[in-house]
Design a protein around this motif. Structure first.
Motif, short mmCIF file in Angstrom:
data_model
loop_
_atom_site.label_atom_id
_atom_site.label_comp_id
_atom_site.label_asym_id
_atom_site.label_seq_id
_atom_site.Cartn_x
_atom_site.Cartn_y
_atom_site.Cartn_z
N VAL A 155 0.94 -1.27 0.03
CA VAL A 155 0.00 -0.03 -0.15
C VAL A 155 0.93 1.31 -0.05
O VAL A 155 0.37 2.25 -0.33
N LEU A 156 2.25 0.95 0.31
CA LEU A 156 3.04 2.08 0.18
C LEU A 156 3.72 2.30 -0.93
O LEU A 156 4.21 3.74 -1.24
N SER A 157 3.65 1.60 -2.18
CA SER A 157 3.84 1.49 -3.30
C SER A 157 3.24 2.66 -4.10
O SER A 157 2.05 2.48 -4.33
N GLY A 158 3.91 3.60 -4.95
CA GLY A 158 3.68 4.42 -5.67
C GLY A 158 3.18 3.75 -7.18
O GLY A 158 2.11 4.01 -7.66
N GLN A 159 3.73 2.72 -7.30
CA GLN A 159 3.36 2.06 -8.64
C GLN A 159 2.27 1.11 -8.44
O GLN A 159 1.31 1.23 -9.29
N PHE A 160 2.00 0.61 -7.08
CA PHE A 160 0.75 -0.15 -6.97
C PHE A 160 -0.21 0.86 -6.87
O PHE A 160 -1.54 0.67 -7.39
N GLN A 161 -0.10 2.12 -6.20
CA GLN A 161 -1.31 2.96 -6.02
C GLN A 161 -1.72 3.36 -7.79
O GLN A 161 -2.87 3.59 -7.85
N THR A 162 -0.79 3.59 -8.35
CA THR A 162 -1.07 4.21 -9.79
C THR A 162 -1.82 3.01 -10.53
O THR A 162 -2.79 3.32 -11.32
N ILE A 163 -1.36 1.70 -10.32
CA ILE A 163 -1.97 0.51 -11.21
C ILE A 163 -3.45 0.64 -10.60
O ILE A 163 -4.36 0.39 -11.30
N LEU A 164 -3.67 0.55 -9.03
CA LEU A 164 -4.98 0.49 -8.66
C LEU A 164 -5.96 1.78 -9.21
O LEU A 164 -7.04 1.55 -9.63
N LEU A 165 -5.55 2.85 -9.20
CA LEU A 165 -6.21 3.86 -9.60
C LEU A 165 -6.52 3.82 -11.19
O LEU A 165 -7.60 3.92 -11.44
N ALA A 166 -5.61 3.36 -11.90
CA ALA A 166 -5.80 3.23 -13.22
C ALA A 166 -6.88 2.05 -13.59
O ALA A 166 -7.87 2.21 -14.21
N ASN A 167 -6.82 1.03 -12.88
CA ASN A 167 -7.67 0.06 -13.10
C ASN A 167 -9.20 0.35 -12.47
O ASN A 167 -10.26 0.29 -13.15
N ALA A 168 -9.17 1.18 -11.44
CA ALA A 168 -10.38 1.82 -10.88
C ALA A 168 -11.05 2.74 -11.95
O ALA A 168 -12.33 2.60 -12.05
N LEU A 169 -10.44 3.39 -12.57
CA LEU A 169 -10.89 4.45 -13.38
C LEU A 169 -11.05 3.68 -14.93
O LEU A 169 -11.73 4.42 -15.75
N LYS A 170 -10.37 2.59 -15.04
CA LYS A 170 -10.76 1.99 -16.33
C LYS A 170 -9.99 2.64 -17.64
O LYS A 170 -10.36 2.98 -18.57
N VAL A 171 -8.66 3.09 -17.01
CA VAL A 171 -7.84 3.90 -17.98
C VAL A 171 -6.38 3.05 -17.98
O VAL A 171 -6.03 2.28 -17.12
N PRO A 172 -5.68 3.25 -19.14
CA PRO A 172 -4.29 2.62 -19.18
C PRO A 172 -3.44 3.27 -18.07
O PRO A 172 -3.56 4.41 -17.72
N VAL A 173 -2.57 2.55 -17.49
CA VAL A 173 -1.75 2.90 -16.41
C VAL A 173 -0.97 4.31 -16.71
O VAL A 173 -0.75 5.30 -16.09
N GLU A 174 -0.48 4.18 -18.13
CA GLU A 174 0.36 5.13 -18.85
C GLU A 174 -0.35 6.43 -18.56
O GLU A 174 0.20 7.57 -18.65
N ASP A 175 -1.86 6.50 -18.82
CA ASP A 175 -2.68 7.85 -18.65
C ASP A 175 -2.29 8.53 -17.39
O ASP A 175 -2.24 9.69 -17.21
N ILE A 176 -2.28 7.67 -16.25
CA ILE A 176 -2.02 8.07 -14.80
C ILE A 176 -0.68 8.61 -14.73
O ILE A 176 -0.30 9.69 -14.19
#
Length: 87
Positions: free
Chosen positions: A37-58
């Motif tokens: 949960v402290l990982s920026g990479q994890f948080q970015t992936i979680l957010l991208a998946n929740a928003l249904k956008v590619p990780v690159e967009d975040i």
């Protein structure tokens, strides 16, 4: 363009499966953060998946928006922790 105003609402729909999928993706990318949960990479992936956008967009957000978005994810993740502690 990503609508970051909706982040709080979108995160409310995240499931355990979503969490584990994001963790799996982050680990496969080499993330070795002890607490995921402290990982920026994890948080970015979680957010991208929740928003249904590619990780690159975040990842391509201007840094101020990126930090603000991850701050919302962080707040969401740690709010869950405090809810558990209060029971």
């Amino acid at each position: 363009m990503i609508d970051l105003k909706n982040v709080d609402n979108v995160l409310q729909n995240v499931t355990g499966k979503d969490f584990l999928n994001a963790e799996r993706q982050a680990r496969q990318m080499g993330d070795q953060t002890a607490s995921i949960v402290l990982s920026g990479q994890f948080q970015t992936i979680l957010l991208a998946n929740a928003l249904k956008v590619p990780v690159e967009d975040i990842e391509e957000l201007p840094v101020a928006e990126f930090v603000q978005a991850l701050s919302k994810v962080n707040t969401f993740l740690f709010a869950q922790d405090s809810v558990k502690d209060s029971k």
